[in-house]
Scaffold this active site. Structure first.
Site, PDB file in Angstrom:
ATOM      1  CE  LYS A  73      58.504 -38.910  34.573  1.00  0.00           C
ATOM      2  NZ  LYS A  73      57.068 -38.953  34.875  1.00  0.00           N
ATOM      3  CG  ASP A 109      53.121 -40.619  33.019  1.00  0.00           C
ATOM      4  OD1 ASP A 109      53.259 -41.839  33.237  1.00  0.00           O
ATOM      5  OD2 ASP A 109      53.855 -39.754  33.535  1.00  0.00           O
TER       6      ASP A 109
HETATM    7  P1  NAD Z   1      53.290 -32.588  40.466  1.00  0.00           P
HETATM    8  O1  NAD Z   1      54.065 -32.214  41.684  1.00  0.00           O
HETATM    9  O2  NAD Z   1      53.868 -32.351  39.127  1.00  0.00           O
HETATM   10  O3  NAD Z   1      51.845 -31.867  40.532  1.00  0.00           O
HETATM   11  C1  NAD Z   1      51.094 -31.812  41.726  1.00  0.00           C
HETATM   12  C2  NAD Z   1      49.743 -31.186  41.436  1.00  0.00           C
HETATM   13  O4  NAD Z   1      48.953 -31.222  42.631  1.00  0.00           O
HETATM   14  C3  NAD Z   1      49.812 -29.714  41.024  1.00  0.00           C
HETATM   15  O5  NAD Z   1      48.797 -29.448  40.099  1.00  0.00           O
HETATM   16  C4  NAD Z   1      49.550 -28.986  42.345  1.00  0.00           C
HETATM   17  O6  NAD Z   1      49.044 -27.683  42.144  1.00  0.00           O
HETATM   18  C5  NAD Z   1      48.490 -29.897  42.934  1.00  0.00           C
HETATM   19  N1  NAD Z   1      48.387 -29.734  44.384  1.00  0.00           N
HETATM   20  C6  NAD Z   1      49.354 -29.936  45.318  1.00  0.00           C
HETATM   21  N2  NAD Z   1      48.877 -29.655  46.548  1.00  0.00           N
HETATM   22  C7  NAD Z   1      47.572 -29.295  46.387  1.00  0.00           C
HETATM   23  C8  NAD Z   1      46.535 -28.891  47.283  1.00  0.00           C
HETATM   24  N3  NAD Z   1      46.735 -28.844  48.589  1.00  0.00           N
HETATM   25  N4  NAD Z   1      45.316 -28.601  46.762  1.00  0.00           N
HETATM   26  C9  NAD Z   1      45.087 -28.672  45.425  1.00  0.00           C
HETATM   27  N5  NAD Z   1      46.045 -29.037  44.536  1.00  0.00           N
HETATM   28  C10 NAD Z   1      47.263 -29.331  45.006  1.00  0.00           C
HETATM   29  O7  NAD Z   1      52.963 -34.129  40.665  1.00  0.00           O
HETATM   30  P2  NAD Z   1      52.541 -35.189  39.527  1.00  0.00           P
HETATM   31  O8  NAD Z   1      53.758 -35.883  39.078  1.00  0.00           O
HETATM   32  O9  NAD Z   1      51.651 -34.532  38.547  1.00  0.00           O
HETATM   33  O10 NAD Z   1      51.726 -36.215  40.439  1.00  0.00           O
HETATM   34  C11 NAD Z   1      50.432 -35.920  40.908  1.00  0.00           C
HETATM   35  C12 NAD Z   1      49.786 -37.196  41.411  1.00  0.00           C
HETATM   36  O11 NAD Z   1      49.686 -38.115  40.317  1.00  0.00           O
HETATM   37  C13 NAD Z   1      50.605 -37.938  42.476  1.00  0.00           C
HETATM   38  O12 NAD Z   1      49.686 -38.436  43.415  1.00  0.00           O
HETATM   39  C14 NAD Z   1      51.271 -39.052  41.719  1.00  0.00           C
HETATM   40  O13 NAD Z   1      51.533 -40.183  42.522  1.00  0.00           O
HETATM   41  C15 NAD Z   1      50.213 -39.370  40.693  1.00  0.00           C
HETATM   42  N6  NAD Z   1      50.719 -39.997  39.458  1.00  0.00           N
HETATM   43  C16 NAD Z   1      50.156 -41.153  39.091  1.00  0.00           C
HETATM   44  C17 NAD Z   1      50.569 -41.764  37.920  1.00  0.00           C
HETATM   45  C18 NAD Z   1      49.941 -43.066  37.529  1.00  0.00           C
HETATM   46  O14 NAD Z   1      50.467 -43.727  36.644  1.00  0.00           O
HETATM   47  N7  NAD Z   1      48.826 -43.440  38.115  1.00  0.00           N
HETATM   48  C19 NAD Z   1      51.555 -41.175  37.116  1.00  0.00           C
HETATM   49  C20 NAD Z   1      52.098 -39.958  37.532  1.00  0.00           C
HETATM   50  C21 NAD Z   1      51.680 -39.375  38.714  1.00  0.00           C
END
Ligand code: NAD
Length: 292
Positions: A73, A109
């Site tokens: 990405k 997104d």
């Molecule tokens: P990422 O790894 O880029 O970000 C993860 C985030 O979670 C960060 O802000 C991190 O600080 C936080 N985090 C992790 N562990 C934590 C904890 N124990 N306590 C508090 N915060 C914590 O991941 P991402 O790509 O942003 O994905 C995040 C979520 O969004 C995932 O569950 C993913 O499946 C979901 N997602 C959904 C869609 C959709 O279309 N619905 C699209 C993208 C991502």
């Protein structure tokens, strides 16, 4: 309408690693078929060292465009000709559109999240939002909400590397959109209570509460939730996170991430074809896929 592959059939696809588990081929090829568009969508496992060549192939093979997922990405940005405003602010793309050999990078997104909110009659314009998270999903939503006219967004994250990375990005987004952006430590419970008291929407964009840990809550307690505070959770597995269940118990609108997933795909489809994805056909297919 059913259509066989012909000499005119155009190609779209997904570049990721791994790519073969994706639902996107079903989503897009079914949509092409439903609308009688002579195109197919395939998944390609693309190695980082061949990303540039693979993106050049979009021009060479006159592809409609592609989606990108991890780990491409951010790296893909160096290989396109132009970026949408959101893609430039975020520094990542998940869609490339081939405009007669010119490649435009987009991120869908954030659009997907806001479209899903709109399905529940919720808009971000002139609203104050609280967003938990500072990773990829959070950054995409924050950026699109700011572009679409949100008044202010309070962002909460644990003090990890995401916290450091998003700080300069928020400054840039605030400067360009005029949306007031503040970043706080998620451990600051008093500030979280203040922010939520002033907010019209709470979004969880962390992965806290996702399977295989569905018993976790991304906020310290649920007393800060209330009936007139809609909650959106990016997570779609489980379909109802602990956070959404607590919000619903307060009488609030509670929305999971399935609509976001659907509409980020629909936004890419529209960019390639100019047509609306047949959401009514695709949503049940996606729901069935997620239940598997
Ligand atoms: P990422 O790894 O880029 O970000 C993860 C985030 O979670 C960060 O802000 C991190 O600080 C936080 N985090 C992790 N562990 C934590 C904890 N124990 N306590 C508090 N915060 C914590 O991941 P991402 O790509 O942003 O994905 C995040 C979520 O969004 C995932 O569950 C993913 O499946 C979901 N997602 C959904 C869609 C959709 O279309 N619905 C699209 C993208 C991502």
């Amino acid at each position: 309408m059913k259509k066989a592959i012909s000499g005119q059939t155009r190609l779209a696809g997904l570049y990721a690693l791994p790519a073969r588990h994706s639902f996107s081929p079903t989503m897009h090829t079914t949509s092409f078929r439903e609308l009688g568009i002579d195109a197919v969508y395939l998944s390609f496992d693309v190695q980082p060292e061949t990303l540039g060549r693979s993106i050049q192939a979009i021009r060479d093979l006159e592809m409609l465009g592609i989606n990108l997922s991890m780990p491409h990405k951010m790296a893909a940005i160096d290989h396109v000709d132009e970026l949408s405003q959101a893609a430039r602010l975020i520094g990542a793309i998940n869609t490339i559109v081939n405009q007669e050999g010119k490649l435009i990078g987009h991120t869908t997104d954030g659009i997907g999240c806001l479209e899903s909110l709109r399905e529940h009659n919720l808009t971000v314009e002139d609203q104050k939002l609280t967003i938990l998270g500072a990773g990829g999903a959070a950054t995409a939503i924050i950026t699109q909400a700011a572009i679409d006219g949100a008044k202010a967004i309070d962002v909460f994250n644990i003090c990890d590397s995401f916290y450091q990375t998003i700080e300069p990005k928020l400054a840039l987004i605030e400067k360009e959109t005029g949306c007031r952006l503040n970043l706080y430590d998620l451990a600051d419970e008093a500030q979280l209570s203040r922010s939520l008291a002033e907010s019209q929407l709470l979004i969880n964009a962390t992965n806290v509460g996702m399977d295989p840990d569905p018993d976790q809550l991304p906020i310290p307690n649920t007393e800060v939730l209330r009936a007139d505070l809609p909650v959106f959770d990016v997570i779609y597995h489980p379909a109802q996170t602990k956070l959404l269940k607590a919000a619903e118990e307060k009488g609030a609108i509670a929305i999971n991430g399935l609509g976001m997933l659907l509409h980020q795909g629909a936004a890419a489809f529209k960019l390639w074809t100019g047509e609306e994805m047949p959401i009514k056909v695709i949503r049940p297919l996606l729901e069935a896929e997620i239940r598997k």
